[in-house]
Design a protein around this motif. Structure first.
Motif, short mmCIF file in Angstrom:
data_model
loop_
_atom_site.label_atom_id
_atom_site.label_comp_id
_atom_site.label_asym_id
_atom_site.label_seq_id
_atom_site.Cartn_x
_atom_site.Cartn_y
_atom_site.Cartn_z
N LEU A 21 0.82 -1.14 0.10
CA LEU A 21 0.04 0.07 -0.09
C LEU A 21 0.88 1.29 0.13
O LEU A 21 0.64 2.16 -0.60
CB LEU A 21 -0.96 0.00 1.24
CG LEU A 21 -1.97 -1.24 1.33
CD1 LEU A 21 -2.75 -0.68 2.65
CD2 LEU A 21 -3.07 -0.90 -0.02
N ALA A 22 1.88 1.34 0.90
CA ALA A 22 2.62 2.32 1.02
C ALA A 22 4.26 2.19 1.24
O ALA A 22 4.69 0.89 1.72
CB ALA A 22 2.04 3.32 2.35
N VAL A 23 4.87 3.26 0.97
CA VAL A 23 6.50 3.14 1.22
C VAL A 23 6.99 4.06 2.44
O VAL A 23 6.33 5.22 2.64
CB VAL A 23 7.34 3.64 0.00
CG1 VAL A 23 8.78 3.41 0.24
CG2 VAL A 23 6.89 2.48 -1.02
N VAL A 24 7.51 3.36 3.45
CA VAL A 24 7.74 4.14 4.81
C VAL A 24 9.20 4.25 4.73
O VAL A 24 9.94 3.02 4.55
CB VAL A 24 7.02 3.47 5.88
CG1 VAL A 24 7.66 4.30 7.20
CG2 VAL A 24 5.69 3.71 5.77
N GLU A 25 9.95 5.07 4.98
CA GLU A 25 11.39 5.46 5.27
C GLU A 25 11.68 5.38 6.56
O GLU A 25 11.34 6.33 7.38
CB GLU A 25 11.88 6.43 4.33
CG GLU A 25 13.35 6.55 4.45
CD GLU A 25 13.75 7.57 3.79
OE1 GLU A 25 14.31 7.55 2.56
OE2 GLU A 25 13.60 8.96 4.01
N THR A 26 12.73 4.47 7.21
CA THR A 26 13.35 4.79 8.68
C THR A 26 14.72 5.58 8.25
O THR A 26 15.13 5.88 7.09
CB THR A 26 13.49 3.66 9.25
OG1 THR A 26 14.77 2.68 8.28
CG2 THR A 26 12.32 2.50 9.13
N SER A 27 15.46 5.46 9.45
CA SER A 27 17.01 6.23 9.20
C SER A 27 17.66 5.25 8.31
O SER A 27 18.58 5.59 7.94
CB SER A 27 17.42 6.47 10.58
OG SER A 27 17.62 5.40 11.48
N LYS A 28 17.29 4.00 8.21
CA LYS A 28 18.32 2.81 7.65
C LYS A 28 17.73 2.30 6.47
O LYS A 28 18.64 2.16 5.49
CB LYS A 28 18.51 1.64 8.66
CG LYS A 28 19.34 2.17 9.74
CD LYS A 28 20.70 2.39 9.56
CE LYS A 28 21.49 2.73 10.89
NZ LYS A 28 23.11 2.95 10.62
N TYR A 31 25.77 0.71 8.15
CA TYR A 31 24.56 -0.36 8.27
C TYR A 31 25.13 -1.45 9.05
O TYR A 31 26.33 -1.91 9.52
CB TYR A 31 24.34 -0.84 6.82
CG TYR A 31 23.75 0.35 5.92
CD1 TYR A 31 22.27 0.53 5.93
CD2 TYR A 31 24.52 0.97 5.09
CE1 TYR A 31 21.67 1.55 5.23
CE2 TYR A 31 23.89 2.04 4.32
CZ TYR A 31 22.40 2.06 4.36
OH TYR A 31 22.09 3.06 3.55
N THR A 32 24.09 -2.27 9.69
CA THR A 32 24.51 -3.44 10.56
C THR A 32 23.42 -4.44 10.22
O THR A 32 22.41 -4.85 10.88
CB THR A 32 24.18 -3.04 12.01
OG1 THR A 32 23.10 -2.43 12.31
CG2 THR A 32 25.18 -2.27 12.38
N PRO A 33 23.74 -5.06 8.90
CA PRO A 33 22.71 -6.25 8.50
C PRO A 33 23.22 -7.43 9.48
O PRO A 33 23.98 -7.60 10.06
CB PRO A 33 23.13 -6.27 6.94
CG PRO A 33 24.60 -6.01 7.05
CD PRO A 33 24.47 -4.75 8.01
N VAL A 34 22.16 -8.46 9.39
CA VAL A 34 22.08 -9.43 10.35
C VAL A 34 22.08 -10.77 9.58
O VAL A 34 21.25 -11.00 8.84
CB VAL A 34 20.95 -9.39 11.16
CG1 VAL A 34 21.02 -10.47 12.31
CG2 VAL A 34 20.73 -8.06 11.94
N VAL A 35 22.90 -11.85 10.08
CA VAL A 35 23.11 -12.94 9.50
C VAL A 35 22.24 -13.92 10.46
O VAL A 35 22.55 -14.27 11.61
CB VAL A 35 24.39 -13.57 9.32
CG1 VAL A 35 24.60 -15.00 8.97
CG2 VAL A 35 25.20 -12.68 8.28
N HIS A 36 21.24 -14.14 10.04
CA HIS A 36 19.96 -14.64 11.23
C HIS A 36 20.46 -16.41 11.31
O HIS A 36 20.69 -16.81 10.27
CB HIS A 36 18.62 -14.57 10.65
CG HIS A 36 18.13 -13.24 10.82
ND1 HIS A 36 18.14 -12.20 9.56
CD2 HIS A 36 17.61 -12.53 11.73
CE1 HIS A 36 17.81 -11.09 10.31
NE2 HIS A 36 17.27 -11.19 11.35
#
Length: 372
Positions: free
Chosen positions: A35-42, A249-254
């Protein structure tokens, strides 16, 4: 009538920006769809509908919104929406009153106070919500021309600054370091790269080694609660710091312990590409319970990163350092070393625990057969 509620997308942000609606107000939604695009700081994240209905927008594009806020309704029929619009009276817009309460973000308020701006000056902006950028513009207009040009920090960099400030304010950190013979791990990484075609590196093997130590060192993956207790993790979700020139950035290896090293390598390669383009999804940046911080620029052998709020420790690795050492027979030999750093929350982890964790990581990297 069903409310479309904004979820928590980034735990470090108290507000987001609704960038755009992907469907127009009053459109019929057939089912689950963006429905929509929301932007965070990341990152930018798409918000999906929860089912079919007629869309009624509550928050316009470009407006700030908060986690838990209802940004739209879904009505069963156009008639139900029309009835809502008829009975839901919206008062006519009034000019800002000198008595009205200001709707201003915390960061904007702090900046306004620092520059001595009055509430009257802020109200004169005529903004529904006064943000940092609005105050910065007011400051620039009011200030004399600077002797030298100023460079405004990006929204992403300000978010990084907020996390660093919170860490330094709340986490009583200590640090320890270990010197590791990198030769065996580099050889394993080289063989894996040739066999799989993936770019397996020393940081990749470190992510795997860290994840494998969850059972032996649960406090390193724990989160301190407000009650003075810790919440231990069931699985190792390893964040990796990355900076491709467009912010940290801090991507995560789950669930990293369950992945082969070549799969971790592929994930990190993809993350580096996304860090350069700035195209991460929110889910890729959340959920870490421990952090690995590679500082592998040539000549940089030691690093002391911060412990991210909500975590207990971060493991750093420096660049490889070539040294000449004497073997058992006294013959000079060239060896390659790296330094592992461990920064930890001293409220949770004591020195003995930290030394044991570093010792296990050192042993795993110097005898890396199980990391392949």
């Amino acid at each position: 009538m069903i409310g479309i509620e904004l979820p928590t997308l980034n735990t470090n942000d108290s507000s987001y920006t609704l960038v755009e609606w992907l469907v127009s107000d009053g459109s019929r939604i057939k089912g689950e769809q963006p429905l929509a695009v929301v932007e965070t700081s990341k990152a930018s994240e798409e918000i999906e509908s929860t089912g079919p209905g007629i869309l009624h927008v509550l928050v316009d594009s470009g407006q700030d919104c908060t986690p838990g806020q209802v940004i739209a309704y879904l009505f069963e029929s156009a008639e139900e929406r029309d009835s809502y619009r008829t009975t839901s009276v919206t008062p006519a817009a009034q000019p800002p009153s000198s008595e009205a309460e200001l709707n201003i973000t915390k960061a904007a308020r702090a900046l306004a106070d620092r520059h001595g701006l009055s509430d009257a000056e802020l109200r004169a902006l005529g903004r529904t919500v006064i943000r940092t950028a609005d105050v910065e513009g007011l400051v620039r207009r009011a200030a004399p021309a600077p002797a030298a040009p100023e460079r405004q920090l990006s929204k992403r960099q300000r978010a990084v600054g907020a996390v660093v400030t919170e860490s330094m304010r709340t986490v009583p950190a200590a640090a320890a370091y270990a010197k590791v013979d990198a030769g065996p791990a580099e050889e394993v990484a080289r063989r894996l790269s040739e066999r799989t075609g993936s770019f397996v590196s020393l940081p990749v093997l470190l992510v795997k080694a860290v994840a494998r130590r969850l059972a032996a060192h649960p406090l390193m993956f724990a989160a301190l609660t407000d009650e003075g207790a810790v919440r231990e993790a069931e699985r190792a979700h390893v964040g990796v710091t990355m900076d491709a020139g467009r912010g940290l950035y801090t991507p995560v290896v789950h669930d990293a312990a369950q992945l082969d090293s070549d799969r971790i390598a592929d994930l990190l390669t993809g993350f580096r590409s996304k860090a350069f383009r700035g195209t991460f999804q929110a889910a890729e940046l959340t959920g870490a319970n421990i952090m690995v911080a590679p500082h592998t620029t040539e000549g940089l052998i030691l690093a002391t990163p911060i412990v991210f709020p909500g975590q207990t420790c971060v493991v750093s690795v420096g660049a490889v350092d070539d040294q000449v050492v004497l073997d058992a027979a006294g013959t000079p030999r060239a060896r390659r070393f790296v330094h592992l750093g461990l920064v930890y929350d001293h409220r949770v982890v004591n020195g003995g625990d930290a030394m044991a964790f570093l010792r296990d990581l050192k042993e795993e990297l110097e005898a890396p057969a199980k990391l392949g």
